[in-house]
Structures are given as C-alpha cells and as structure tokens.
Design a protein around this motif. Sequence first.
Motif, PDB file in Angstrom:
ATOM      1  N   ILE A 123     109.790  -8.730  82.322  1.00 25.19           N
ATOM      2  CA  ILE A 123     109.012  -9.786  82.969  1.00 25.19           C
ATOM      3  C   ILE A 123     107.884  -9.125  83.739  1.00 25.19           C
ATOM      4  CG2 ILE A 123     110.487  -9.849  85.033  1.00 25.19           C
ATOM      5  CD1 ILE A 123     109.952 -12.914  85.078  1.00 25.19           C
ATOM      6  N   ALA A 124     106.714  -9.746  83.706  1.00 23.94           N
ATOM      7  CA  ALA A 124     105.545  -9.156  84.350  1.00 23.94           C
ATOM      8  C   ALA A 124     104.753 -10.232  85.081  1.00 23.94           C
ATOM      9  CB  ALA A 124     104.658  -8.452  83.323  1.00 23.94           C
ATOM     10  N   TRP A 125     104.052  -9.801  86.124  1.00 18.21           N
ATOM     11  CA  TRP A 125     103.139 -10.664  86.883  1.00 18.21           C
ATOM     12  C   TRP A 125     101.726 -10.131  86.710  1.00 18.21           C
ATOM     13  CZ3 TRP A 125      99.906  -9.134  90.890  1.00 18.21           C
ATOM     14  CH2 TRP A 125      99.222 -10.172  91.554  1.00 18.21           C
ATOM     15  N   HIS A 126     100.785 -11.035  86.433  1.00 18.10           N
ATOM     16  CA  HIS A 126      99.388 -10.662  86.270  1.00 18.10           C
ATOM     17  C   HIS A 126      98.545 -11.440  87.274  1.00 18.10           C
ATOM     18  CE1 HIS A 126     100.883  -9.117  82.442  1.00 18.10           C
ATOM     19  NE2 HIS A 126     101.292 -10.333  82.132  1.00 18.10           N
ATOM     20  N   ASN A 127      97.620 -10.777  87.929  1.00 18.28           N
ATOM     21  CA  ASN A 127      96.775 -11.479  88.897  1.00 18.28           C
ATOM     22  C   ASN A 127      95.617 -12.212  88.229  1.00 18.28           C
ATOM     23  OD1 ASN A 127      95.060  -9.339  88.224  1.00 18.28           O
ATOM     24  ND2 ASN A 127      94.264  -9.152  90.317  1.00 18.28           N
ATOM     25  N   TRP A 128      95.686 -12.318  86.913  1.00 22.17           N
ATOM     26  CA  TRP A 128      94.733 -13.103  86.144  1.00 22.17           C
ATOM     27  C   TRP A 128      95.553 -13.928  85.162  1.00 22.17           C
ATOM     28  CZ3 TRP A 128      95.914 -11.704  81.268  1.00 22.17           C
ATOM     29  CH2 TRP A 128      96.462 -10.425  81.088  1.00 22.17           C
ATOM     30  N   ALA A 129      94.992 -14.995  84.685  1.00 22.72           N
ATOM     31  CA  ALA A 129      95.686 -15.842  83.723  1.00 22.72           C
ATOM     32  C   ALA A 129      94.779 -16.093  82.521  1.00 22.72           C
ATOM     33  CB  ALA A 129      96.085 -17.173  84.363  1.00 22.72           C
ATOM     34  N   CYS A 130      95.357 -16.015  81.352  1.00 25.74           N
ATOM     35  CA  CYS A 130      94.706 -16.311  80.072  1.00 25.74           C
ATOM     36  C   CYS A 130      93.579 -15.340  79.748  1.00 25.74           C
ATOM     37  CB  CYS A 130      94.209 -17.756  80.045  1.00 25.74           C
ATOM     38  SG  CYS A 130      95.551 -18.965  80.091  1.00 25.74           S
ATOM     39  N   ASN A 131      92.375 -15.611  80.139  1.00 27.84           N
ATOM     40  CA  ASN A 131      91.223 -14.880  79.639  1.00 27.84           C
ATOM     41  C   ASN A 131      91.076 -13.534  80.326  1.00 27.84           C
ATOM     42  OD1 ASN A 131      90.754 -17.145  78.107  1.00 27.84           O
ATOM     43  ND2 ASN A 131      89.240 -17.994  79.518  1.00 27.84           N
ATOM     44  N   ILE A 132      91.751 -12.543  79.799  1.00 26.73           N
ATOM     45  CA  ILE A 132      91.737 -11.221  80.414  1.00 26.73           C
ATOM     46  C   ILE A 132      90.343 -10.614  80.416  1.00 26.73           C
ATOM     47  CG2 ILE A 132      92.384 -10.130  78.230  1.00 26.73           C
ATOM     48  CD1 ILE A 132      93.825  -8.000  79.819  1.00 26.73           C
ATOM     49  N   ASP A 133      89.541 -10.911  79.406  1.00 27.38           N
ATOM     50  CA  ASP A 133      88.227 -10.283  79.336  1.00 27.38           C
ATOM     51  C   ASP A 133      87.229 -10.896  80.309  1.00 27.38           C
ATOM     52  OD1 ASP A 133      88.036 -12.680  77.922  1.00 27.38           O
ATOM     53  OD2 ASP A 133      86.403 -11.927  76.678  1.00 27.38           O
ATOM     54  N   GLN A 134      87.632 -11.978  81.008  1.00 27.43           N
ATOM     55  CA  GLN A 134      86.762 -12.569  82.009  1.00 27.43           C
ATOM     56  C   GLN A 134      87.100 -12.100  83.422  1.00 27.43           C
ATOM     57  OE1 GLN A 134      86.799 -16.804  81.518  1.00 27.43           O
ATOM     58  NE2 GLN A 134      85.957 -16.742  79.443  1.00 27.43           N
ATOM     59  N   SER A 135      88.163 -11.319  83.560  1.00 28.91           N
ATOM     60  CA  SER A 135      88.526 -10.778  84.871  1.00 28.91           C
ATOM     61  C   SER A 135      87.998  -9.346  84.961  1.00 28.91           C
ATOM     62  CB  SER A 135      90.048 -10.791  85.061  1.00 28.91           C
ATOM     63  OG  SER A 135      90.676 -10.024  84.066  1.00 28.91           O
ATOM     64  N   LYS A 136      87.087  -9.113  85.887  1.00 29.22           N
ATOM     65  CA  LYS A 136      86.461  -7.796  85.992  1.00 29.22           C
ATOM     66  C   LYS A 136      87.457  -6.740  86.436  1.00 29.22           C
ATOM     67  CE  LYS A 136      82.326  -5.483  87.687  1.00 29.22           C
ATOM     68  NZ  LYS A 136      81.046  -5.636  88.414  1.00 29.22           N
ATOM     69  N   LEU A 137      88.362  -7.107  87.337  1.00 35.63           N
ATOM     70  CA  LEU A 137      89.371  -6.179  87.822  1.00 35.63           C
ATOM     71  C   LEU A 137      90.716  -6.884  87.800  1.00 35.63           C
ATOM     72  CD1 LEU A 137      89.820  -3.348  89.053  1.00 35.63           C
ATOM     73  CD2 LEU A 137      89.579  -4.392  91.305  1.00 35.63           C
ATOM     74  N   GLY A 138      91.711  -6.283  87.156  1.00 35.17           N
ATOM     75  CA  GLY A 138      93.010  -6.931  87.022  1.00 35.17           C
ATOM     76  C   GLY A 138      94.158  -5.982  87.287  1.00 35.17           C
ATOM     77  N   LEU A 139      95.281  -6.550  87.695  1.00 36.70           N
ATOM     78  CA  LEU A 139      96.491  -5.778  87.972  1.00 36.70           C
ATOM     79  C   LEU A 139      97.685  -6.505  87.391  1.00 36.70           C
ATOM     80  CD1 LEU A 139      97.987  -3.428  89.434  1.00 36.70           C
ATOM     81  CD2 LEU A 139      98.165  -4.958  91.419  1.00 36.70           C
ATOM     82  N   SER A 140      98.564  -5.767  86.721  1.00 37.48           N
ATOM     83  CA  SER A 140      99.800  -6.302  86.171  1.00 37.48           C
ATOM     84  C   SER A 140     100.969  -5.449  86.639  1.00 37.48           C
ATOM     85  CB  SER A 140      99.759  -6.308  84.631  1.00 37.48           C
ATOM     86  OG  SER A 140      98.664  -7.043  84.154  1.00 37.48           O
ATOM     87  N   LEU A 141     102.033  -6.108  87.072  1.00 39.38           N
ATOM     88  CA  LEU A 141     103.248  -5.438  87.517  1.00 39.38           C
ATOM     89  C   LEU A 141     104.403  -5.908  86.653  1.00 39.38           C
ATOM     90  CD1 LEU A 141     102.819  -5.887  91.396  1.00 39.38           C
ATOM     91  CD2 LEU A 141     102.155  -3.913  90.025  1.00 39.38           C
ATOM     92  N   GLY A 142     105.230  -4.971  86.177  1.00 37.77           N
ATOM     93  CA  GLY A 142     106.314  -5.342  85.279  1.00 37.77           C
ATOM     94  C   GLY A 142     107.625  -4.667  85.608  1.00 37.77           C
ATOM     95  N   PHE A 143     108.697  -5.322  85.199  1.00 40.98           N
ATOM     96  CA  PHE A 143     110.051  -4.798  85.390  1.00 40.98           C
ATOM     97  C   PHE A 143     110.869  -5.169  84.160  1.00 40.98           C
ATOM     98  CE2 PHE A 143     114.486  -5.378  86.576  1.00 40.98           C
ATOM     99  CZ  PHE A 143     114.769  -4.168  87.195  1.00 40.98           C
ATOM    100  N   SER A 144     111.748  -4.282  83.732  1.00 45.36           N
ATOM    101  CA  SER A 144     112.619  -4.574  82.593  1.00 45.36           C
ATOM    102  C   SER A 144     114.036  -4.103  82.884  1.00 45.36           C
ATOM    103  CB  SER A 144     112.103  -3.897  81.320  1.00 45.36           C
ATOM    104  OG  SER A 144     112.250  -2.497  81.389  1.00 45.36           O
ATOM    105  N   GLY A 145     114.986  -4.862  82.386  1.00 35.42           N
ATOM    106  CA  GLY A 145     116.385  -4.475  82.412  1.00 35.42           C
ATOM    107  C   GLY A 145     116.891  -4.406  80.986  1.00 35.42           C
ATOM    108  N   SER A 146     117.763  -3.465  80.697  1.00 37.91           N
ATOM    109  CA  SER A 146     118.200  -3.274  79.317  1.00 37.91           C
ATOM    110  C   SER A 146     119.690  -2.985  79.255  1.00 37.91           C
ATOM    111  CB  SER A 146     117.432  -2.127  78.651  1.00 37.91           C
ATOM    112  OG  SER A 146     117.684  -0.901  79.303  1.00 37.91           O
ATOM    113  N   TYR A 147     120.275  -3.396  78.145  1.00 37.69           N
ATOM    114  CA  TYR A 147     121.656  -3.060  77.810  1.00 37.69           C
ATOM    115  C   TYR A 147     121.620  -1.985  76.742  1.00 37.69           C
ATOM    116  CZ  TYR A 147     126.293  -3.388  75.710  1.00 37.69           C
ATOM    117  OH  TYR A 147     127.527  -3.093  75.195  1.00 37.69           O
ATOM    118  N   ASN A 148     122.312  -0.879  76.984  1.00 39.24           N
ATOM    119  CA  ASN A 148     122.285   0.274  76.085  1.00 39.24           C
ATOM    120  C   ASN A 148     123.666   0.552  75.520  1.00 39.24           C
ATOM    121  OD1 ASN A 148     119.450   1.884  76.732  1.00 39.24           O
ATOM    122  ND2 ASN A 148     120.217   0.695  78.472  1.00 39.24           N
TER     123      ASN A 148
END
Length: 396
Positions: A123-148
């Motif tokens: 799951i990730a959070w983005h400080n922009w929505a949809c049109n990534i190429d219209q955001s001059k500066l962007g940040l995305s934070l993500g976290f994952s959990g896995s079963y191995n």
Amino acid sequence: MNKSLLLLLFLLASVGTLRAQDPVFTQFFTQKLYLNPAFAGYEPGTVVNSGFRNQWRSVANSEARYLTNHVELSQEMPGLTSSKGSGMGLGLSYTDNAEGEGAYRATTANVGLLRWQRASLSIAWHNWACNIDQSKLGLSLGFSGSYNRYVMDWQRFVFGDQLDPIYGVVRGTNVPLPDGGISGTSFFDASAGFVTHYRPSPHQTFRLGMAVHHIILQNNSGNGFDERLPMRISLHASGILHDASQGALQTQWQFNPLVRTEFQRASAAVADSIAGRPGPFWHALFAAGGVAKSPGLTRVAGGLWYQGNAPLAVAPAYRGGIHALVFYGGLEQLTASRSGEAGFFYELGFSWEHNFGGARSLGDLFEFTLSVGIPNSNLFGFGCSSCMLRHVLNRF
C-alpha cells in the motif's frame, strides 16, 4: 574446483548461512513492487507486470536450475484519501524462486536446493492524484507485508566435514539434518520505501527512490542454524527525457537513464567461514545504463547497461565479483481514443545479461517480461475518471 563455481557458491551463501541471496531482476524497472513498495498505484489505472528469469545454465553441466517467476498487480486508488490532490495505491505480488538441481514444481518433493515463495500486499500514499506528469514535485511512501515459504532439500548440500582435500566428497556429515532430508519454514516479512519525482519541464522527469527490505529479522530455523534474511537496502534513480525538438509526445523519442545499487548484509558465520574474516560484511550490486524508445503508439525500445555483483571487504579471491553487460529489447503497443484518452497498452521486454571476466563459465542470464495496463480502469469505484495518452507515454 572451478573458480567461477566457487564464486557462485559464495554469492549464493553470502547473505545468510543457509538462505540464498534475494532474486535480482535484470529488468528491475518492470518489477516495480519488488523494487520498492512505494510504486503501488504509481502508474495510472490497473497495471500487471510479470517476469521470468533463467540464469546460470552452464553450472553443473546445465543440470542446475536457477529460475525465478514474478507477477504483480498495481492499482491506482486516488479516492481512498480525503486530502485533495493526494491518492493511494494498492499492490499485490507473488514471487517464486528455485535454486539448484531438482524439478520445478509446486510440491515439496525434489524442489532443488532451495525453493522460496512469497506473496505480498503493498500500500502506498502519493501526494498527487492521477496525473503524475502534471505534478512538478511529488512524493510517494509505501509499505508492504509478505508471507514467505522456504523449502530446502538438505540431502543435496555438501558440508565441510564430508570433503577430503584430494578425493573430494568421501564421507557422510555430522550436521543434524531434518527428518526426510527436507525442511520448510514459513514467516512474515515487511518492506518500506519512498519514491520522489521532479519535473523541471514537460520534457523531463527525474525519479529517486529508496527501499529497505526484510525489516523484520527473525530466525526460523529448526536446526540451530542462522537462517535470518538479512536486511537489503535498494537505491534507484531513473529519468524520462523526451526529444524537445518535436512538438508532441507522440512524435518524440524517449530516453530513460537508469541507476540502481543494492546492499545486503551477510551473517557473521559466513564472513568467518567463507571470507576468512570475523564479523559481518556486505554484498553489493550496481547497475547503470539506459533505454531509448521510438516515437508513436507502437514503440520499439533498446537498451544497454552494466551490472556488477560482488561482496564487499572480503578475501581477495572473491573481490572480483560478477560483471555483466545487459542488452535489452522491447516492444510497446498503446491505444487511445480520438479525444486523446489512453485505452489499453502492453509491453514485451527481453534482456540478455552477458557475464564477462572471471565468471564467464557460469553462463549468461535471460529474462522475459510482460506488462499490460488499463489506465482508465476503476477498482471498486476507485480510480481516475480520465487518463490521457501523454500520461501513459511518460511511464517507465
């Protein structure tokens, strides 16, 4: 014993006493969730990436198998956040890796030296929505959990107390082996990362990311060995550069510089027994190069980069590592409506990793990838209402 085979055995063991190194994908820009969980929902709509990797066929007279399969689904979900202009992303992935002789099958019988299967939710959070190429500066934070799930065939290992300096393997081992010679462990793991992008102009995008894998360190061995997966740190940077002399993105060549480096810590036992020095050390990977894509809705891609794989601060016999040139070719097909909205796309990729230097006898590596996407799709009502073709043309 052949020096290349010694090097291979060292690299397989260098990140854990019994666990092999994490699979390393040559086309890391395709297996995005495996590289960094912050890429969940990073691309518009629904995207499925998959890859198959076949390597080191020259080992053990081509009887050894080192096969990796990976498939991932990434879904853009901007409606999950109440903050205007931000969005969320969801990702699901599955990785299946087999190392050593043995059949490649779902059961635990004849699994090879090591079989690793992982299912992940990102799951990730983005400080922009949809049109990534219209955001001059962007940040995305993500976290994952896995079963191995790990399954190991101990009967195929050769331990030090079985070896004679002249005659090779001449005796049995005193190492306590599990009943039946096959053991399996299951455990949960976690990763976290970020991706930031900067767009100084419509013709340029630069991305920088970092991910930390195996945050949860645990010992799952039932045999008294250290079987923890050491932490792995990934750093990656890429760019999207268009030919600004052309008036529209559809008529421009696209150039994508790529850089990746990874570090993974090895156990103290391996450093002492194989590298000949006490204490832990690090195993490193570095890749740098680029890819070019032709203009149009049917795009042909070609790329070249260097990839190196070597342990750090170990005995001189192993400092050479593995060096390779990667040759990449791809084909991408996109569709769009008359109004300029993106429809459907697929992308095929093939890479040939040619080893040179002291590891040539290991054989070359081949990797096939397939990506498909529906940029305007919605999952349970979450998605962008409109995705223009230019947004998909800026994907990489």
